[in-house]
Enzyme design. Structure first.
Site, short mmCIF file in Angstrom:
data_model
loop_
_atom_site.label_atom_id
_atom_site.label_comp_id
_atom_site.label_asym_id
_atom_site.label_seq_id
_atom_site.Cartn_x
_atom_site.Cartn_y
_atom_site.Cartn_z
N ASP A 1 0.85 -1.19 0.00
CA ASP A 1 0.00 0.00 0.00
C ASP A 1 0.89 1.24 0.00
OD1 ASP A 1 -2.12 -1.69 0.13
OD2 ASP A 1 -2.74 -1.16 2.16
N ASP B 1 -15.30 -5.03 -1.09
CA ASP B 1 -14.95 -4.94 0.33
C ASP B 1 -16.25 -4.93 1.12
OD1 ASP B 1 -12.43 -4.56 -0.73
OD2 ASP B 1 -12.45 -2.39 -0.45
#
EC number: 5.3.1.16
Length: 256
Positions: A8, A130
């Protein structure tokens, strides 16, 4: 079962978040490309890279950082974060990214999926779902979607999407195990290829995931557990791979 290390990127640096909370951010390395090289040295066959700044703003803030990783590595990248237009998809695939992950835009602009699949093969396009308690979350997990996770999956499947990255938000970054039941349920109800994400912490979790291969779960994205050196084999790599010339004394990595 393909293990895909996660990278990330926030403000140009390699970080990890807890449950997607930007206020719970831990910096691991200043240069994400160095982190990518470490994972490649540890035998990664693919990397999952997310531009967190783009996820917030919609602007491809860390595009050059991702391009550097593509140039340096000999394995494919799966890239996500703020991909909301055909132009963004094209820019990433043009520099050699293996496949892109479209998240919130699949809900807010499903026409984008149809548009992209007219140009690119399904193997190049992945939808990220998600979910928390079976409900998809979008826009950085700040808004709920008006359908169930499997309903969204089936809608994407009907459009031609073959693979979903499925994240159980309640488990992401918590180091408490992954959402076995939620992942199994999603895979069973959609019949899609599934890359599991969120909460894998140990070798035991990986063995449980292997049991889900019969339902189409064929790969897993692992983040914090790798960064915190939760797998015994990592110590061997760190101790004996002398050609890893990068300073990787980040976090709790137990390099002697």
């Amino acid at each position: 079962m393909l293990i895909i290390p996660a990278i990330d990127i926030k403000d140009g640096r390699c970080v990890r978040l807890t449950r997607g909370d930007f206020n719970q951010q831990k910096i691991y390395l200043d240069n994400p490309c160095d982190m990518a090289i470490i994972w490649r040295k540890q035998n990664a066959k693919m990397l999952h890279v997310v531009d967190l700044d783009a996820a917030l703003t919609g602007e491809m803030v860390n595009f050059l950082k991702i391009e550097q990783i593509v140039r340096e590595l000999d394995i494919p990248l799966q890239v996500g974060g703020g991909i909301r237009s055909l132009d963004a998809v094209k820019r990433y695939l043009d520099i050699g990214v293996g496949r892109v992950v479209i998240g919130s835009a699949a809900v807010t602009n499903p026409g984008l999926i149809e548009e992209v699949l007219k140009i690119y093969r399904p193997s190049k396009i992945v939808v990220g779902i998600d979910a928390e308690n079976g409900i998809p979350k979008i826009k950085g997990w700040t808004e709920s979607c008006g359908m169930k996770d499997y309903e969204l999956g089936l809608e994407m499947k009907q459009m031609g999407i073959e693979r979903v990255v499925y994240t159980d938000i309640s488990k992401d970054g918590m180091m408490q195990g992954f959402g076995y039941e939620s992942t199994k349920r999603f895979a069973e109800m959609t019949g899609m290829k599934v890359t599991a994400s969120g909460g894998v912490t140990s070798s035991d979790d990986l063995m449980k995931l292997v049991g889900l291969q019969q339902y189409g779960v064929d790969s897993v994205i692992i983040g914090k557990a790798l960064y915190e050196c939760n797998f015994p084999c990592q110590e061997l790599w760190y101790n004996f791979e002398e050609d890893i010339c990068i300073d990787h004394n980040f976090s709790t990595a137990r390099k002697k």
